[in-house]
Design a protein around this motif. Sequence first.
Motif, PDB file in Angstrom:
ATOM      1  N   TRP A  89       0.829  -1.201   0.000  1.00 52.36           N
ATOM      2  CA  TRP A  89       0.000   0.000   0.000  1.00 52.36           C
ATOM      3  C   TRP A  89       0.862   1.247   0.000  1.00 52.36           C
ATOM      4  N   LYS A  90       1.910   1.212   0.839  1.00 53.58           N
ATOM      5  CA  LYS A  90       2.774   2.398   0.933  1.00 53.58           C
ATOM      6  C   LYS A  90       3.436   2.669  -0.407  1.00 53.58           C
ATOM      7  N   LEU A  91       3.894   1.583  -1.043  1.00 57.74           N
ATOM      8  CA  LEU A  91       4.582   1.730  -2.334  1.00 57.74           C
ATOM      9  C   LEU A  91       3.623   2.303  -3.375  1.00 57.74           C
ATOM     10  N   SER A  92       2.393   1.734  -3.431  1.00 61.24           N
ATOM     11  CA  SER A  92       1.455   2.214  -4.453  1.00 61.24           C
ATOM     12  C   SER A  92       1.074   3.665  -4.176  1.00 61.24           C
ATOM     13  N   GLY A  93       0.944   4.025  -2.882  1.00 65.61           N
ATOM     14  CA  GLY A  93       0.649   5.426  -2.548  1.00 65.61           C
ATOM     15  C   GLY A  93       1.754   6.334  -3.035  1.00 65.61           C
ATOM     16  N   ALA A  94       3.017   5.929  -2.799  1.00 65.89           N
ATOM     17  CA  ALA A  94       4.150   6.755  -3.212  1.00 65.89           C
ATOM     18  C   ALA A  94       4.162   6.918  -4.724  1.00 65.89           C
ATOM     19  N   ILE A  95       3.897   5.810  -5.444  1.00 68.19           N
ATOM     20  CA  ILE A  95       3.916   5.875  -6.915  1.00 68.19           C
ATOM     21  C   ILE A  95       2.808   6.817  -7.412  1.00 68.19           C
ATOM     22  N   ALA A  96       1.588   6.661  -6.837  1.00 69.09           N
ATOM     23  CA  ALA A  96       0.466   7.480  -7.295  1.00 69.09           C
ATOM     24  C   ALA A  96       0.740   8.959  -7.070  1.00 69.09           C
ATOM     25  N   SER A  97       1.257   9.304  -5.876  1.00 65.92           N
ATOM     26  CA  SER A  97       1.497  10.732  -5.618  1.00 65.92           C
ATOM     27  C   SER A  97       2.663  11.232  -6.450  1.00 65.92           C
ATOM     28  N   GLY A  98       3.642  10.328  -6.720  1.00 70.49           N
ATOM     29  CA  GLY A  98       4.746  10.724  -7.588  1.00 70.49           C
ATOM     30  C   GLY A  98       4.253  11.054  -8.987  1.00 70.49           C
ATOM     31  N   LEU A  99       3.311  10.241  -9.487  1.00 72.77           N
ATOM     32  CA  LEU A  99       2.746  10.493 -10.819  1.00 72.77           C
ATOM     33  C   LEU A  99       1.998  11.835 -10.831  1.00 72.77           C
ATOM     34  N   LEU A 100       1.271  12.090  -9.745  1.00 73.30           N
ATOM     35  CA  LEU A 100       0.544  13.369  -9.651  1.00 73.30           C
ATOM     36  C   LEU A 100       1.524  14.537  -9.712  1.00 73.30           C
ATOM     37  N   LEU A 101       2.650  14.382  -9.003  1.00 69.24           N
ATOM     38  CA  LEU A 101       3.673  15.426  -9.006  1.00 69.24           C
ATOM     39  C   LEU A 101       4.202  15.660 -10.412  1.00 69.24           C
ATOM     40  N   VAL A 102       4.475  14.536 -11.129  1.00 71.86           N
ATOM     41  CA  VAL A 102       4.996  14.651 -12.499  1.00 71.86           C
ATOM     42  C   VAL A 102       3.989  15.405 -13.381  1.00 71.86           C
TER      43      VAL A 102
END
Lengths: 166, 345
Positions: A89-102
Amino acid sequence: MTLYIFLTLAVISLITALLMVLSRNPVHSVLFLILTFFTLAGQYILLNAQFLAVVHIIVYAGAIMVLFLFVLMLLNLSRDTEPQKSNLWKLSGAIASGLLLVTLVGAMRGGIALQIPEAENPGVGLVENLGKVLFTDFVVPFEIAGILFLAAMVGAVLVGKRDLKI
Amino acid sequence: MIDMILLYDFVLIAQKAGLIVTVFAITLGVAAYSTYGERKIAAFMQDRLGPSNAGPWGLLQPIADGVKMFTKEDFIPNQSERWLYILAPGAFIFVALMTSAVIPWGTTLTLGGLNMDLQVTNINIGILYIMGFVSLGVYGIMLGGWASNNKYSLYGAIRASSQMISYELAMGLALIAVIMLSGSLSLRTIVEQQTGFGWNVLYQPLGFILFFVCALAECNRAPFDMAECETELIGGYHTEYSSMKLGFFLFAEYINMFISCTVISCLYFGGYNFPGVDPGWLGGLMGPIVLFAKIFFFIFVFMWIRWTLPRFRYDQLMHLGWKSLIPLAILNMLLTGLGVLLWGK
């Protein structure tokens, strides 16, 4: 002078926003978020939007965050009882917010030139002008937003009524 | 030329600083002597003497109370959220003190040839500023109650905050009717429009009653003192507090009462205006005198109500707020709108 105030507020808002995300205790998070709202209200005042600043404080800090705090206190989350998320869950959260940042950075780089209509007219953010603009140029979105709020209120009442017979 | 501008700035800043300090001192003084007044009025209503030993007629009682508060043991419970526990009373009293910044205490004060505006700042959203700080007042109570880690404190805090949120709505709706009449959010303008006997209470009797009830509830005063009803909750949100932290909580409530009475006087009773009295008399001191007479009258009414009416039950309080006050406030708003439409302001 304005620049220094802006920079101070910006730095404080960044720090408090980070602390909001990073702090372990949810009540502390809420309090840091309130501080962030205050710095944002300060930015509004710098842009001559006093009304917006005060409404921001009343609505977000005075009402919504109180409700957040309310729920947190009733749940009384502590470290022992708090459900721990798995690493996936933590990993997927980090990826999703990273994509939002991009996405956000990409959109900004495309160049949204934000035109701030002030300088010549210091009264641009005052209640009179805001009201006039809302009820002439933007009357349809304003009314739609009003209907949306009404629908949300009716929905909340419906959900809140336990013994409802339809 | 630049020197002149600098000098002017300096004079303005000095004036404002002086005014802020004076308002601060008066607020604290009124709050301190409200405790004395409350005890004397309670004693009168219950056929007792009240405080009588400290000084003539017990007039030094608030000072004795203050010394007592400062010298008591400052106790922090073991299981508490230490920093929030310390922060809460400070936040509460800070918010209470901030509200006085936009209140017009009078027109202008002429002191030795210098004109001085008797208002700290005349921002054009004055009344919303006050509403904003009123809505923040709930944090001090909630944090204090939660950080104490005591179930009675938490109950008190939750009751107080839900009460404050509920009554804020009716208060805001009652306020909208006044704003419709005056066409301005600036407290100075609202007061100026009520010169002579054009007091808003004559046009807004229902609005005034609604606002008054809501102000009682916002101050957590009896008959709405759910937050600390002793028979059920010991002391409510400040059960675990002692020493001057408790003092801050109690003091801030009296400051809130003072500010509420001031706002009621300004919104509905003409502020510094009185028929036949020019607020500019005595070099501008007449305005504040008239305003303070009104404020003290309302503080007396607040105390009178406290020692006359029994406390509401909690569900009665919520029913009153949501099912009576808010519909009435909406009705009042509609009627005012109709009146403004038909007869103008």
